[in-house]
Write an enzyme that holds these catalytic residues in place. Sequence first.
Site, PDB file in Angstrom:
ATOM      1  N   HIS A  86      39.248  28.133  -6.545  1.00 44.26           N
ATOM      2  CA  HIS A  86      38.146  28.802  -6.643  1.00 44.26           C
ATOM      3  C   HIS A  86      38.184  30.335  -6.377  1.00 44.26           C
ATOM      4  O   HIS A  86      38.968  30.466  -5.609  1.00 44.26           O
ATOM      5  CB  HIS A  86      37.204  28.082  -5.602  1.00 44.26           C
ATOM      6  CG  HIS A  86      35.594  28.072  -6.148  1.00 44.26           C
ATOM      7  ND1 HIS A  86      35.292  27.444  -6.961  1.00 44.26           N
ATOM      8  CD2 HIS A  86      34.761  29.168  -5.614  1.00 44.26           C
ATOM      9  CE1 HIS A  86      33.857  27.971  -7.131  1.00 44.26           C
ATOM     10  NE2 HIS A  86      33.656  29.045  -6.241  1.00 44.26           N
ATOM     11  N   ASP A 165      23.939  23.024  -3.275  1.00 46.81           N
ATOM     12  CA  ASP A 165      24.499  24.422  -3.671  1.00 46.81           C
ATOM     13  C   ASP A 165      23.933  24.811  -5.140  1.00 46.81           C
ATOM     14  O   ASP A 165      23.847  25.859  -5.333  1.00 46.81           O
ATOM     15  CB  ASP A 165      26.010  24.136  -3.821  1.00 46.81           C
ATOM     16  CG  ASP A 165      26.776  25.606  -4.150  1.00 46.81           C
ATOM     17  OD1 ASP A 165      26.327  26.550  -3.464  1.00 46.81           O
ATOM     18  OD2 ASP A 165      27.739  25.503  -5.152  1.00 46.81           O
ATOM     19  N   ARG A 172      20.155  32.215  -4.826  1.00 48.91           N
ATOM     20  CA  ARG A 172      20.944  33.561  -4.103  1.00 48.91           C
ATOM     21  C   ARG A 172      21.187  34.614  -5.252  1.00 48.91           C
ATOM     22  O   ARG A 172      21.338  35.667  -5.100  1.00 48.91           O
ATOM     23  CB  ARG A 172      22.085  32.949  -3.592  1.00 48.91           C
ATOM     24  CG  ARG A 172      22.034  32.384  -2.057  1.00 48.91           C
ATOM     25  CD  ARG A 172      23.229  31.710  -1.696  1.00 48.91           C
ATOM     26  NE  ARG A 172      24.268  32.681  -1.645  1.00 48.91           N
ATOM     27  CZ  ARG A 172      25.620  32.177  -1.668  1.00 48.91           C
ATOM     28  NH1 ARG A 172      25.865  31.217  -2.378  1.00 48.91           N
ATOM     29  NH2 ARG A 172      26.529  33.384  -1.680  1.00 48.91           N
ATOM     30  N   SER A 187      28.995  27.443   0.581  1.00 49.66           N
ATOM     31  CA  SER A 187      28.662  27.411  -0.812  1.00 49.66           C
ATOM     32  C   SER A 187      29.829  26.997  -1.449  1.00 49.66           C
ATOM     33  O   SER A 187      30.033  25.707  -2.246  1.00 49.66           O
ATOM     34  CB  SER A 187      28.238  28.563  -1.808  1.00 49.66           C
ATOM     35  OG  SER A 187      28.433  28.525  -3.085  1.00 49.66           O
ATOM     36  N   LYS A 191      31.163  22.332  -2.261  1.00 51.41           N
ATOM     37  CA  LYS A 191      31.365  21.470  -3.502  1.00 51.41           C
ATOM     38  C   LYS A 191      32.862  21.370  -3.517  1.00 51.41           C
ATOM     39  O   LYS A 191      33.383  20.318  -4.026  1.00 51.41           O
ATOM     40  CB  LYS A 191      30.843  22.353  -4.882  1.00 51.41           C
ATOM     41  CG  LYS A 191      31.347  23.776  -5.030  1.00 51.41           C
ATOM     42  CD  LYS A 191      30.510  24.592  -5.974  1.00 51.41           C
ATOM     43  CE  LYS A 191      30.782  25.829  -6.354  1.00 51.41           C
ATOM     44  NZ  LYS A 191      29.881  26.651  -5.238  1.00 51.41           N
TER      45      LYS A 191
END
Length: 434
Positions: A86, A165, A172, A187, A191
Amino acid sequence: MKTSLTALDLIRKKRDGNKLSKTEIEYLISEYTKGDIPDYQLSAFLMAVFFQGMDFEETTYLMQAMKRSGQDLDLSDIRDPVLDKHSTGGVGDKVSLVLGPLAASCGICVPMISGRGLGHTGGTLDKLESIPGFRTDLSIKEFKRQLEKIGIVMIGQTGQIAPADKKMYALRDVTATVDSIPLIAASIMSKKLAEDLDGLVLDVKFGKGAFMREYKKAKLLAQTMVQIGKRSKVKTIAVLTDMDNPLGVNIGNSLEVIEAIEALKGKGPEDLMEVTFALGAQMLRMAKIRGGIKMLEQKITSGQALDKFRQIIESQGGDPRVIEDYTRLPVAKKSVKVIARKNGYIHDIDTYAIGMSLVTIGGGRLKKEDNIDPSCGFKIYKKIGDHVSKGEPLAEVFSSHVRRLHTAGTDIQNMYTIKRGRARCRTLIREIIS
Ligand code: URA
């Protein structure tokens, strides 16, 4: 939850710089996910966190509450190593589109849950959805079936997985509350830890095109996430990469899909491949698969990585013909080149402003309800350190709206700083935190 807590009190408490308890954070997140706390109150809370911060304990509680808002996947029956990557987000960052299929073609199982565009950065989901028919909202059943069949799925947060999220991320994006260490860490990790992973590789960006401009803050974000991963017994490492320059050449949803496909065909730009291979090598190492960068290169040359991307598109309802025929992707037909007005070296690019310029021409959202225009974008021909001659193109803007085309063209012209002397050499991969 039976309680006398109120959102108003908790917003005030955080606004005044006080620490929230686990119960208080859980209350806010579960009530917001259910729809019992409205967007305007959560926005105020997010802004309070943005200014007052959260310590490591509160950040962990926030992550846990967000993760608990949905179901955790159970992938215990999968034999292959289960890993994901990520990024904290950057302009032109399409690494997930390349590395996901590449890692899966090496035998790693990749249950990737990504996000949409956030602030000035693009999102994997918006990019994938520029492929006609591509679905990013699979049910858990479909998700698991595809994972078992082809070893990779690329979806977004859903009503079932990380729903908190999903809602907070969209809020956001349009309330200027993205660039906060606790909010980013919670966040991402909420996940990723719902994915039942064996290991996680994070690409933590710093520089003008990242959420953390300063290296020191990016490092703190990396350390926070690695620590959260460790506490949850998921091997986590973070690679800190420079985001002063846009990554690759193409910026914008469809254009980035095209560049990712080119990369999978072995024609990716050097900087994109350097980051992809650095992260990929870490994934292989975590998965205890030998071969390193050589193996990654071989999976690209042999066409196996591209074939994996084709399988993902087919399996998620997209049109796989985009791989051979880019005209099937929505790319604006009109473009203007941004021309250098003098000779010299590129010393600086305002990469943040490039990302925001894409948002304003329709490539991102200014309000939650906005639909994005996948066809607009930029090609960046000159990067920091490059020499440019007067009259040469610095960049090219793509949009179907003539006025937007010219406004963005002028903006981009002003985002370049060109000077006579050579510019400082840059290192793309700065540090690995494990
Ligand atoms: N990616 C995420 O999933 N969340 C953030 O807050 C930033 C990047």
